[in-house]
Design a protein around this motif. Structure first.
Motif, PDB file in Angstrom:
ATOM      1  N   UNK A   1       0.828  -1.209   0.000  1.00  0.00           N
ATOM      2  CA  UNK A   1       0.000   0.000   0.000  1.00  0.00           C
ATOM      3  C   UNK A   1       0.860   1.256   0.000  1.00  0.00           C
ATOM      4  N   UNK A   2       1.985   1.226   0.723  1.00  0.00           N
ATOM      5  CA  UNK A   2       2.891   2.372   0.734  1.00  0.00           C
ATOM      6  C   UNK A   2       3.485   2.619  -0.656  1.00  0.00           C
ATOM      7  N   UNK A   3       3.884   1.561  -1.335  1.00  0.00           N
ATOM      8  CA  UNK A   3       4.436   1.697  -2.677  1.00  0.00           C
ATOM      9  C   UNK A   3       3.388   2.235  -3.645  1.00  0.00           C
ATOM     10  N   UNK A   4       2.181   1.730  -3.535  1.00  0.00           N
ATOM     11  CA  UNK A   4       1.081   2.195  -4.384  1.00  0.00           C
ATOM     12  C   UNK A   4       0.792   3.664  -4.133  1.00  0.00           C
ATOM     13  N   UNK A   5       0.727   4.048  -2.864  1.00  0.00           N
ATOM     14  CA  UNK A   5       0.447   5.431  -2.506  1.00  0.00           C
ATOM     15  C   UNK A   5       1.534   6.370  -3.022  1.00  0.00           C
ATOM     16  N   UNK A   6       2.798   5.979  -2.872  1.00  0.00           N
ATOM     17  CA  UNK A   6       3.914   6.818  -3.339  1.00  0.00           C
ATOM     18  C   UNK A   6       3.888   6.981  -4.855  1.00  0.00           C
ATOM     19  N   UNK A   7       3.558   5.909  -5.544  1.00  0.00           N
ATOM     20  CA  UNK A   7       3.520   5.976  -7.007  1.00  0.00           C
ATOM     21  C   UNK A   7       2.411   6.910  -7.485  1.00  0.00           C
ATOM     22  N   UNK A   8       1.247   6.844  -6.838  1.00  0.00           N
ATOM     23  CA  UNK A   8       0.117   7.665  -7.259  1.00  0.00           C
ATOM     24  C   UNK A   8       0.356   9.158  -7.042  1.00  0.00           C
ATOM     25  N   UNK A   9       1.240   9.479  -6.085  1.00  0.00           N
ATOM     26  CA  UNK A   9       1.513  10.890  -5.807  1.00  0.00           C
ATOM     27  C   UNK A   9       2.109  11.600  -7.020  1.00  0.00           C
ATOM     28  N   UNK A  10       2.999  10.912  -7.745  1.00  0.00           N
ATOM     29  CA  UNK A  10       3.636  11.541  -8.903  1.00  0.00           C
ATOM     30  C   UNK A  10       4.257  10.447  -9.768  1.00  0.00           C
ATOM     31  N   UNK A  11       3.460   9.779 -10.597  1.00  0.00           N
ATOM     32  CA  UNK A  11       3.985   8.655 -11.388  1.00  0.00           C
ATOM     33  C   UNK A  11       5.164   9.030 -12.273  1.00  0.00           C
ATOM     34  N   UNK A  12       5.147  10.241 -12.837  1.00  0.00           N
ATOM     35  CA  UNK A  12       6.212  10.631 -13.767  1.00  0.00           C
ATOM     36  C   UNK A  12       7.558  10.785 -13.064  1.00  0.00           C
ATOM     37  N   UNK A  13       7.548  11.216 -11.820  1.00  0.00           N
ATOM     38  CA  UNK A  13       8.786  11.454 -11.085  1.00  0.00           C
ATOM     39  C   UNK A  13       8.970  10.454  -9.937  1.00  0.00           C
ATOM     40  N   UNK A  14       8.289   9.320 -10.052  1.00  0.00           N
ATOM     41  CA  UNK A  14       8.271   8.360  -8.941  1.00  0.00           C
ATOM     42  C   UNK A  14       9.676   7.948  -8.502  1.00  0.00           C
ATOM     43  N   UNK A  15      10.503   7.516  -9.465  1.00  0.00           N
ATOM     44  CA  UNK A  15      11.830   7.021  -9.101  1.00  0.00           C
ATOM     45  C   UNK A  15      12.755   8.138  -8.629  1.00  0.00           C
ATOM     46  N   UNK A  16      12.536   9.345  -9.105  1.00  0.00           N
ATOM     47  CA  UNK A  16      13.394  10.446  -8.671  1.00  0.00           C
ATOM     48  C   UNK A  16      13.078  10.878  -7.240  1.00  0.00           C
ATOM     49  N   UNK A  17      11.802  10.911  -6.896  1.00  0.00           N
ATOM     50  CA  UNK A  17      11.397  11.453  -5.602  1.00  0.00           C
ATOM     51  C   UNK A  17      11.269  10.405  -4.496  1.00  0.00           C
ATOM     52  N   UNK A  18      11.080   9.153  -4.890  1.00  0.00           N
ATOM     53  CA  UNK A  18      10.789   8.131  -3.881  1.00  0.00           C
ATOM     54  C   UNK A  18      11.722   6.920  -3.976  1.00  0.00           C
TER      55      UNK A  18
END
Length: 485
Positions: free
Chosen positions: A37-54
């Motif tokens: 759920x944490x991974x899903x929530x983090x991805x939904x916050x900003x899919x385009x910048x997911x790997x950069x920000x999280x």
């Protein structure tokens, strides 16, 4: 709406985890769900910048979810570390006296040192101290713990510690290479046989030692000398043989960066000082309580053990974590004045040390776990060879396939049964049995898939190997493409 749903899922699974912990129940299932759920929530916050920000958070929660996904405990020697938190939280003592029964009844010889009228753990106390947060709710609620729930707490604690080491490892290698390369090297570290199948599955000493080494390396090469000293000292407290790596870092600072040494020693003084207080308080001597035990287990250098640690199909680094060998070049190309070469030399000394150990096969275990500390260092230096490897197609293919093979072996050791015997004599006799390598065990009657009929077993094994080859090819193509820094 999807973001709100994801956040509600996180809170629901956290509540489920807390309730299960308070009742002394199985925690790894709700914690596994929480990670997803944490991974899903983090991805939904900003899919385009997911790997950069999280990225570092994704490494932690992703690794934790994978470690918990085996849904079983695998330990044995972790028993003292798994009950010591109960003594600390419920009785305010670092001895095993109030908790030794019923957990260690009849097993004193293998796990306990009796000194000064107290029963102390034969192993390091560092894993138990790091595991205290996982035990806090059960202790406060006076939960009735069973063998299963104790194993559950051991595994969850180990998984969290090892996942934290992977996140710190990523933060340490990220400034040294591109993001994509750093993620690949971190995956090799986090999912190989030492981290995945051993350190994360029970409260062994390996996870805390790897956490300390990751902190030490990040601090040493990132300029945070106090953090480096703290990390290396934490590793020494968890596994004394890591003193070779801490000494190498300290000696390099003395000769080439003496101005950094005071901060390094200040950081190291914290864990080592607390450890010394424990020794003196409970034994009256400034030495580990298990000192006499370890003093009699070294029998002199054995060439069969040294060769076995490198090339044996049941204990050889080459056949369990071949990606580690690429780190040798990563350290050597920097020159004598760089700390990497000193740390590489300490890896060689570590190999000689464990090759002098009377029980070098390490008991009923998976692969050459005594080399887990050296492997952390070697994998760390794999971050330094990106440009060299990417310019040579054959080298890049070898790098990708070695890394994926290391992950495959780690996964087989985590999800399937460990082959071998509990007898040290039998382990030495079987050291060169190719049929006991985890990949061979896929197709063996006595292997992890042995309950399947032979044609189905062959098909499943072929699919696993084929998927691994595809993953290695895809990784090679991904790493060869142009990557932003």
């Amino acid at each position: 709406m999807p973001q709100r749903t994801a956040r509600l899922a996180v809170w629901a699974f956290l509540l489920w985890t807390a309730v299960a912990s308070c009742r002394g129940g199985v925690v790894w299932t709700p914690l596994f769900a929480t990670c997803l759920a944490m991974l899903w929530s983090s991805y939904l916050c900003d899919p385009a910048e997911f790997w950069k920000k999280h990225a570092h958070g994704t490494v932690f929660f992703g690794c934790l979810a994978i470690y918990l996904s085996t849904f079983r405990w695998r330990g044995g020697d972790d028993t003292p570390a798994s009950i010591l938190p109960l003594a600390i939280l419920n009785h305010g003592t670092m001895t095993l006296d109030p908790v030794i029964d019923p957990w260690l009844t009849g097993k004193y010889k293998d796990f306990v040192i009796e000194t000064g009228g107290h029963k102390l753990t034969l192993f390091s106390t560092v894993p138990a101290i790091l595991a205290l947060p996982a035990y806090l709710l059960p202790a406060l609620c006076k939960a009735d713990l069973t063998v299963q729930s104790l194993h559950n707490l051991s595994k969850v604690s180990a998984a969290v510690i090892t996942a934290a080491s992977a996140a710190i490892f990523y933060l340490g290698v990220r400034p040294r290479c591109s993001r994509r390369w750093a993620l690949a090297v971190t995956a090799f570290y986090a999912l190989n046989c030492f981290s995945f199948s051993v350190a994360s599955q029970g409260l062994w000493e390996h996870g805390p030692a790897q956490l300390g080494l990751a902190l030490g390396l990040m601090g040493l090469f990132g300029g945070a000398d106090w953090l480096s000293g703290f990390g290396f000292a934490l590793a020494v407290g968890a596994r004394p043989d890591t003193a070779l790596f801490a000494s190498a870092a300290g000696c390099w600072l003395i000769f080439f960066a003496p101005r950094r040494l005071p901060r390094f020693l200040t950081g190291a003084a914290i864990p080592l000082g607390l450890l010394a207080v424990y020794w003196v308080h409970y034994t009256g001597k400034l030495e580990p309580p298990e000192m006499q035990f370890h003093a009699h287990v070294f029998k002199g250098l054995r060439m069969d053990a040294l060769l076995g640690f490198l090339f044996s199909p049941t204990r050889g680094l080459l056949f369990f974590c071949p990606i580690a060998f690429f780190g040798i070049y990563g350290a050597l190309h920097r020159g004598f004045r760089d700390s990497a070469v000193w740390l590489l030399a300490s890896c060689g000394l570590s190999l000689l040390l464990v090759s002098s150990y009377g029980f070098w096969t390490a008991g009923m275990t998976f692969g050459p776990r005594y080399l887990s500390g050296a492997s952390v260092i070697l994998l760390f230096f794999c971050a330094d060879i990106e440009e060299v490897i990417r310019r040579r197609g054959a080298w890049l293919s070898a790098f990708a396939f070695a890394g994926v093979f290391s992950v495959l072996v780690g996964a087989l050791g985590s999800y399937l049964n460990w082959p071998g015997s509990y007898s040290y004599e039998v382990q030495e006799a079987q050291a060169w049995w190719w049929s006991l390598h985890p990949v061979s065990q896929l197709f063996a009657d006595a292997g992890g898939l042995g309950r399947m009929v032979l044609p189905v077993r062959v098909l499943v094994g072929a699919v696993i190997l084929g998927a691994s080859a595809w993953a290695a090819s895809a990784l090679r193509d991904t790493l060869s493409s142009s990557i932003e820094q």
